[in-house]
Design a protein around this motif. Structure first.
Motif, PDB file in Angstrom:
ATOM      1  N   GLY A 143      -6.907   2.319   5.959  1.00  0.00           N
ATOM      2  CA  GLY A 143      -5.688   1.501   6.019  1.00  0.00           C
ATOM      3  C   GLY A 143      -5.532   0.564   4.843  1.00  0.00           C
ATOM      4  O   GLY A 143      -6.350   0.539   3.900  1.00  0.00           O
ATOM      5  N   ALA A 144      -4.469  -0.210   4.916  1.00  0.00           N
ATOM      6  CA  ALA A 144      -4.072  -1.065   3.794  1.00  0.00           C
ATOM      7  C   ALA A 144      -5.111  -2.120   3.447  1.00  0.00           C
ATOM      8  O   ALA A 144      -5.155  -2.592   2.312  1.00  0.00           O
ATOM      9  CB  ALA A 144      -2.748  -1.741   4.118  1.00  0.00           C
ATOM     10  N   VAL A 166       2.484  -0.728  10.003  1.00  0.00           N
ATOM     11  CA  VAL A 166       3.296   0.410  10.457  1.00  0.00           C
ATOM     12  C   VAL A 166       3.531   1.414   9.328  1.00  0.00           C
ATOM     13  O   VAL A 166       3.342   2.622   9.508  1.00  0.00           O
ATOM     14  CB  VAL A 166       4.650  -0.087  11.012  1.00  0.00           C
ATOM     15  CG1 VAL A 166       5.547   1.095  11.357  1.00  0.00           C
ATOM     16  CG2 VAL A 166       4.428  -0.953  12.247  1.00  0.00           C
ATOM     17  N   LEU A 167       3.931   0.931   8.163  1.00  0.00           N
ATOM     18  CA  LEU A 167       4.359   1.839   7.099  1.00  0.00           C
ATOM     19  C   LEU A 167       3.222   2.310   6.195  1.00  0.00           C
ATOM     20  O   LEU A 167       3.254   3.430   5.686  1.00  0.00           O
ATOM     21  CB  LEU A 167       5.430   1.156   6.233  1.00  0.00           C
ATOM     22  CG  LEU A 167       6.704   0.722   6.964  1.00  0.00           C
ATOM     23  CD1 LEU A 167       7.627  -0.033   6.014  1.00  0.00           C
ATOM     24  CD2 LEU A 167       7.427   1.927   7.556  1.00  0.00           C
ATOM     25  N   ILE A 168       2.228   1.479   5.989  1.00  0.00           N
ATOM     26  CA  ILE A 168       1.167   1.832   5.041  1.00  0.00           C
ATOM     27  C   ILE A 168      -0.080   2.330   5.765  1.00  0.00           C
ATOM     28  O   ILE A 168      -0.563   3.436   5.515  1.00  0.00           O
ATOM     29  CB  ILE A 168       0.813   0.636   4.139  1.00  0.00           C
ATOM     30  CG1 ILE A 168       2.070   0.155   3.396  1.00  0.00           C
ATOM     31  CG2 ILE A 168      -0.289   1.029   3.155  1.00  0.00           C
ATOM     32  CD1 ILE A 168       2.703   1.178   2.486  1.00  0.00           C
ATOM     33  N   LYS A 177      -2.711   5.488   1.472  1.00  0.00           N
ATOM     34  CA  LYS A 177      -1.323   5.910   1.238  1.00  0.00           C
ATOM     35  C   LYS A 177      -0.836   5.472  -0.132  1.00  0.00           C
ATOM     36  O   LYS A 177      -0.133   6.203  -0.812  1.00  0.00           O
ATOM     37  CB  LYS A 177      -0.406   5.357   2.329  1.00  0.00           C
ATOM     38  CG  LYS A 177      -0.326   6.236   3.556  1.00  0.00           C
ATOM     39  CD  LYS A 177       0.856   5.864   4.417  1.00  0.00           C
ATOM     40  CE  LYS A 177       0.939   6.766   5.641  1.00  0.00           C
ATOM     41  NZ  LYS A 177       1.972   6.332   6.567  1.00  0.00           N
ATOM     42  N   GLU A 178      -1.182   4.275  -0.507  1.00  0.00           N
ATOM     43  CA  GLU A 178      -0.742   3.779  -1.810  1.00  0.00           C
ATOM     44  C   GLU A 178      -1.675   4.213  -2.935  1.00  0.00           C
ATOM     45  O   GLU A 178      -1.240   4.355  -4.079  1.00  0.00           O
ATOM     46  CB  GLU A 178      -0.651   2.251  -1.785  1.00  0.00           C
ATOM     47  CG  GLU A 178       0.501   1.726  -0.964  1.00  0.00           C
ATOM     48  CD  GLU A 178       0.647   0.212  -1.092  1.00  0.00           C
ATOM     49  OE1 GLU A 178       1.189  -0.241  -2.098  1.00  0.00           O
ATOM     50  OE2 GLU A 178       0.198  -0.486  -0.168  1.00  0.00           O
ATOM     51  N   LEU A 192       9.184   8.188   8.465  1.00  0.00           N
ATOM     52  CA  LEU A 192       8.857   6.881   7.906  1.00  0.00           C
ATOM     53  C   LEU A 192      10.126   6.114   7.522  1.00  0.00           C
ATOM     54  O   LEU A 192      10.212   4.895   7.688  1.00  0.00           O
ATOM     55  CB  LEU A 192       7.952   7.047   6.684  1.00  0.00           C
ATOM     56  CG  LEU A 192       7.336   5.729   6.197  1.00  0.00           C
ATOM     57  CD1 LEU A 192       5.829   5.873   6.069  1.00  0.00           C
ATOM     58  CD2 LEU A 192       7.919   5.306   4.866  1.00  0.00           C
ATOM     59  N   GLY A 213      -0.219   2.982   8.943  1.00  0.00           N
ATOM     60  CA  GLY A 213       0.393   4.128   9.613  1.00  0.00           C
ATOM     61  C   GLY A 213      -0.096   4.451  10.998  1.00  0.00           C
ATOM     62  O   GLY A 213       0.225   5.499  11.532  1.00  0.00           O
ATOM     63  N   ASN A 229      -6.686   1.771   1.467  1.00  0.00           N
ATOM     64  CA  ASN A 229      -5.234   1.879   1.297  1.00  0.00           C
ATOM     65  C   ASN A 229      -4.845   3.269   0.776  1.00  0.00           C
ATOM     66  O   ASN A 229      -4.228   3.413  -0.292  1.00  0.00           O
ATOM     67  CB  ASN A 229      -4.743   0.805   0.320  1.00  0.00           C
ATOM     68  CG  ASN A 229      -3.256   0.564   0.431  1.00  0.00           C
ATOM     69  OD1 ASN A 229      -2.547   1.291   1.135  1.00  0.00           O
ATOM     70  ND2 ASN A 229      -2.765  -0.432  -0.278  1.00  0.00           N
ATOM     71  N   LEU A 241       5.114   4.071  -1.908  1.00  0.00           N
ATOM     72  CA  LEU A 241       4.875   5.404  -1.346  1.00  0.00           C
ATOM     73  C   LEU A 241       5.624   6.463  -2.158  1.00  0.00           C
ATOM     74  O   LEU A 241       6.816   6.330  -2.421  1.00  0.00           O
ATOM     75  CB  LEU A 241       5.328   5.437   0.113  1.00  0.00           C
ATOM     76  CG  LEU A 241       4.595   4.457   1.036  1.00  0.00           C
ATOM     77  CD1 LEU A 241       5.168   4.510   2.436  1.00  0.00           C
ATOM     78  CD2 LEU A 241       3.104   4.758   1.056  1.00  0.00           C
TER      79      LEU A 241
END
Lengths: 189, 285
Positions: A92-93, B219-221, A99-100, B117, B223, A97, B110
């Motif tokens: 996670g972030a 929520v967005l990152i 996703k990024e 999303l 997830g 992280n 993203l």
């Protein structure tokens, strides 16, 4: 984290082994490569994590070991610690992280031979958008024909880094700042 | 610091509590209205610092670093709005802008956001704006129906309700920040020097904007947030004031009773949320 060092190891292989005189390109064998990290958990024990999706290669010329090239890329989403909720947290972030920053990379820049079976690789690790130098102590294990008949080199590498150097300060010192790296790898050509 | 328990959440809660107490004391020395409005965002920012152990460099790289600047910029924006004494329409517009910019900035990194999303992000923006506007309206009214105490209690309830959603959603760190923030706000809402007055836009935009940024990030990152549980969290600002209205008319004059009734009603979704999370997800502990 510094896992990319695997590749570095491969590079060192070239340095240590007195083999062919021309540059040889090796690819990391994902089936025989393990990239692990260990980080302290409240002082009780160390959590072990591993990355299962990575790629990389090394170009090595034994005549000019200082000119070796090494690149490793690791998919951060492949992280596993044997406990899915913790994996979610780490991906996670607040930590990797993914996703990024879906990938971390290691590019070996300096190769130094210590003796016939060991050496040191210094390279740049890029994690969470931050690039810092990381040093790996590498042991050359063996070079020869692998089970599949391909030219194979095998290395072990150890190192450490401070995750806070890469901006990952979450839960320090409860979850340790110092991260130990263990890499066992085979590379083929 | 060896006297502290081996729990990373303890320093966060402690930092938020100390900030709330410090602002309560500061209100005796400096203009209480300004201190009251500055306290909630200050609690969030100090809580953030205790959680991530840094004031991130600017421009921030990564969503967790952006959270800090979203809260900071929203606080500064609210401060400006308070200085020029804008009306409710401008406050509603500012709520939408903060919610929109928070989600957009966090999701900006993203590469290829999918349809789910995008829809989720749009929902977060809309509901986030409504929550900020709703709490802002309550904060601007006079007690006992609204005012600082009720607004702070609602923000605290929102943070407390989101804490388990964050934990099960893959962000134990956000859970710690939300818990610390909730406790700090709850203490502020009990402070006689801070809470009995109406709060400025700075309070709701700064603190609420920071909380929205945390929610957006999980929520967005990250997830993993349970969207049904999140929808229940969003009911809190509606349920809270409803609890106050359930009191007999003779008891509505007591700000303490209104505060208690509002807090209980605002937190009422908690058992359902926790049950839902345990039923739908693997326990993270």
């Amino acid at each position: 984290m510094r896992i990319p060092s695997l590749t570095v190891v491969v590079a060192l292989a070239g340095l240590v082994v007195a083999s062919p005189s021309s540059a040889a390109d090796y690819k990391i064998d994902p089936n025989h490569t393990h990239i692990l990290f260990l980080v302290d958990h409240l002082g009780f024990s160390k959590i072990i994590g591993l990355f299962t999706n990575f790629s990389g290669g090394i170009s090595f010329d034994p005549a000019k070991p200082e000119a070796s090239k090494l690149n490793v890329a690791i998919k951060t989403a492949s992280l596993q610690t044997q406990f899915p909720p913790r994996d979610s947290d780490l991906k996670g972030a607040d930590y990797f992280n993914v996703k990024e920053f879906p990938q971390m990379t290691f590019v070996g820049s300096t190769f130094t031979k210590k003796d016939d079976t060991s050496g040191e690789i210094v390279g740049n690790l890029t994690l969470l958008g931050v690039t810092k130098p990381v040093t790996l102590e590498v042991t050359f294990n063996k070079m020869g024909k692998g089970g599949d008949g391909a030219d194979t080199v095998g290395f072990s590498a150890r190192g450490s880094l401070k995750r806070s150097d890469f901006g990952m300060k979450t839960a320090v010192p409860y979850i340790g700042d110092n991260v130990d790296l263990m890499i066992e790898t085979e590379a083929k050509r | 610091m060896e006297w502290l328990p081996d729990n990373p959440f303890v320093p966060i809660v402690l930092a938020c509590v100390l900030t709330a107490v410090a602002f309560s004391l500061l209100a005796f020395l400096i203009k209480p209205d300004f201190v009251a409005s500055a306290a909630p965002p200050a609690i969030f920012l100090i809580g953030y610092y205790a959680t991530y152990q840094k004031a991130p460099p600017f421009p921030p790289i990564g969503s967790t670093n952006k959270i800090f600047y979203i809260a900071l910029f929203a606080t500064l924006g609210g401060f400006v709005l308070d200085r020029i004494a804008v009306g409710p329409v401008a406050v509603a517009a500012a709520s939408l802008v903060v919610s929109l910019l928070a989600a957009a900035w966090i999701a900006f990194a993203l590469d290829s956001p999918d349809a789910e999303l995008i829809v989720t992000g749009a929902g977060l923006i809309l509901v986030g704006a409504l929550v900020l506007w709703r709490v802002g309206m309550i904060a601007a009214t006079t007690e006992p129906e609204g005012g600082g105490a009720v607004a702070l209690a609602l923000l605290a309830a929102l943070a407390a309700l989101f804490a388990p959603v964050a934990l099960f959603g893959g962000s134990s760190t956000s859970m710690g920040l939300c818990l610390g923030f909730a406790v700090g706000l709850a203490i502020s809402s009990l402070s006689l020097r801070l809470a009995p007055r109406s709060l400025g836009t700075m309070a709701v935009l700064g603190a609420g904007g920071g909380l929205l940024a945390v929610i957006d990030t999980v929520v967005l990152i990250t997830g993993g947030a349970d969207l049904i549980a999140l929808a229940l969290v969003a009911l809190s600002p509606l349920l809270g004031p409803f609890g106050g209205r359930l009191l007999p008319r003779t008891m509505r004059g007591s700000s303490a009773l209104v505060w208690v009734a509002t807090g209980i009603a605002a937190l009422s979704p908690l058992p359902v949320i926790v049950t839902l999370l345990f039923l739908r997800h693997e326990s993270p502990v």
